[in-house]
Write a protein that holds these residues in place. Sequence first.
Motif, PDB file in Angstrom:
ATOM      1  N   ILE A  22      44.949  42.828  40.959  1.00  0.00           N
ATOM      2  CA  ILE A  22      43.949  43.243  41.916  1.00  0.00           C
ATOM      3  C   ILE A  22      43.381  41.892  42.437  1.00  0.00           C
ATOM      4  O   ILE A  22      43.076  41.849  43.842  1.00  0.00           O
ATOM      5  N   ARG A  23      43.136  40.947  41.693  1.00  0.00           N
ATOM      6  CA  ARG A  23      42.485  39.665  42.193  1.00  0.00           C
ATOM      7  C   ARG A  23      43.559  39.251  43.015  1.00  0.00           C
ATOM      8  O   ARG A  23      43.106  38.526  44.135  1.00  0.00           O
ATOM      9  N   GLU A  24      44.877  39.360  42.764  1.00  0.00           N
ATOM     10  CA  GLU A  24      45.858  38.694  43.938  1.00  0.00           C
ATOM     11  C   GLU A  24      45.928  39.405  44.947  1.00  0.00           C
ATOM     12  O   GLU A  24      45.783  38.735  46.115  1.00  0.00           O
ATOM     13  N   GLN A  25      45.817  40.983  44.993  1.00  0.00           N
ATOM     14  CA  GLN A  25      46.135  41.738  46.055  1.00  0.00           C
ATOM     15  C   GLN A  25      44.754  42.012  46.933  1.00  0.00           C
ATOM     16  O   GLN A  25      44.582  42.259  47.903  1.00  0.00           O
ATOM     17  N   GLN A  26      43.571  41.536  45.980  1.00  0.00           N
ATOM     18  CA  GLN A  26      42.095  41.730  46.695  1.00  0.00           C
ATOM     19  C   GLN A  26      41.844  43.180  47.139  1.00  0.00           C
ATOM     20  O   GLN A  26      41.252  43.515  48.055  1.00  0.00           O
ATOM     21  N   SER A  27      42.460  44.264  46.301  1.00  0.00           N
ATOM     22  CA  SER A  27      42.190  45.511  46.595  1.00  0.00           C
ATOM     23  C   SER A  27      42.446  46.470  45.245  1.00  0.00           C
ATOM     24  O   SER A  27      43.024  45.855  44.371  1.00  0.00           O
ATOM     25  N   VAL A  28      41.661  47.465  45.078  1.00  0.00           N
ATOM     26  CA  VAL A  28      41.636  48.336  43.884  1.00  0.00           C
ATOM     27  C   VAL A  28      42.068  49.861  44.405  1.00  0.00           C
ATOM     28  O   VAL A  28      41.622  50.177  45.512  1.00  0.00           O
ATOM     29  N   TRP A  29      42.982  50.426  43.918  1.00  0.00           N
ATOM     30  CA  TRP A  29      43.473  51.775  44.125  1.00  0.00           C
ATOM     31  C   TRP A  29      42.599  52.840  43.465  1.00  0.00           C
ATOM     32  O   TRP A  29      42.523  52.686  42.106  1.00  0.00           O
ATOM     33  N   ILE A  30      42.379  53.863  44.198  1.00  0.00           N
ATOM     34  CA  ILE A  30      41.607  55.097  43.583  1.00  0.00           C
ATOM     35  C   ILE A  30      42.810  56.422  44.163  1.00  0.00           C
ATOM     36  O   ILE A  30      43.381  56.180  44.921  1.00  0.00           O
ATOM     37  N   ASP A 110      31.553  45.240  33.231  1.00  0.00           N
ATOM     38  CA  ASP A 110      32.451  44.424  32.596  1.00  0.00           C
ATOM     39  C   ASP A 110      33.692  44.278  33.485  1.00  0.00           C
ATOM     40  O   ASP A 110      34.149  43.071  33.436  1.00  0.00           O
ATOM     41  N   PHE A 111      34.022  45.285  34.106  1.00  0.00           N
ATOM     42  CA  PHE A 111      35.238  45.321  34.851  1.00  0.00           C
ATOM     43  C   PHE A 111      35.185  44.161  36.004  1.00  0.00           C
ATOM     44  O   PHE A 111      35.858  43.509  36.366  1.00  0.00           O
ATOM     45  N   ALA A 112      33.972  44.307  36.629  1.00  0.00           N
ATOM     46  CA  ALA A 112      33.730  43.653  37.832  1.00  0.00           C
ATOM     47  C   ALA A 112      33.687  42.054  37.425  1.00  0.00           C
ATOM     48  O   ALA A 112      33.963  41.153  38.087  1.00  0.00           O
ATOM     49  N   GLN A 113      33.188  41.806  36.233  1.00  0.00           N
ATOM     50  CA  GLN A 113      33.017  40.224  35.646  1.00  0.00           C
ATOM     51  C   GLN A 113      34.472  40.077  35.404  1.00  0.00           C
ATOM     52  O   GLN A 113      34.585  38.718  35.615  1.00  0.00           O
ATOM     53  N   LEU A 115      37.060  40.871  36.910  1.00  0.00           N
ATOM     54  CA  LEU A 115      37.673  40.687  38.115  1.00  0.00           C
ATOM     55  C   LEU A 115      37.501  39.444  38.899  1.00  0.00           C
ATOM     56  O   LEU A 115      38.041  38.856  39.745  1.00  0.00           O
ATOM     57  N   THR A 116      36.200  39.128  38.642  1.00  0.00           N
ATOM     58  CA  THR A 116      35.802  37.852  39.312  1.00  0.00           C
ATOM     59  C   THR A 116      35.793  36.477  38.530  1.00  0.00           C
ATOM     60  O   THR A 116      35.693  35.256  38.788  1.00  0.00           O
ATOM     61  N   LYS A 117      36.734  36.282  37.436  1.00  0.00           N
ATOM     62  CA  LYS A 117      36.861  35.277  36.432  1.00  0.00           C
ATOM     63  C   LYS A 117      37.745  34.729  37.327  1.00  0.00           C
ATOM     64  O   LYS A 117      39.017  35.331  37.836  1.00  0.00           O
ATOM     65  N   ALA A 118      37.953  33.514  37.103  1.00  0.00           N
ATOM     66  CA  ALA A 118      38.831  32.638  38.041  1.00  0.00           C
ATOM     67  C   ALA A 118      40.245  32.611  37.105  1.00  0.00           C
ATOM     68  O   ALA A 118      40.314  32.543  35.991  1.00  0.00           O
TER      69      ALA A 118
END
Length: 118
Positions: A22-30, A110-113, A115-118
């Motif tokens: 998700i970090r690599e692609q910059q998208s989340v799928w639903i 938690d999910f958002a945190q 996702l934003t970790k380097a």
Amino acid sequence: MVDEQWLSGTAQSRVDKSLARIREQQSVWILTDEHGCVMLTTEDEEGVPVWPQGDLAALWATDEWAHCEPLAISLKDWLEKWTGGMLQDDLMVMVCPLPGEDGEVLDPEDFAQQLTKA
């Protein structure tokens, strides 16, 4: 075609791979249908299933969800709009469920945190 790496291993290993993708692609799928975003209910939680790529989401779209379509949400929109909305609605994030498995359940914050970790 889904890479076999996603179908083997534990739910936690899928979370780790999902976060990286998700970090690599910059998208989340639903998954969506005519009513909006597909929701899942486990014994204890209600939430939104998410995947790191559309073909994994499509694996879930069987039986009662066969009419559903994968939809990409930009990571920016997910972090700015969805995280707060899910917290407000008391919903959880179900990461990369596969047929027969619910996936790991995470708090939206938690999910958002993660996702934003380097």
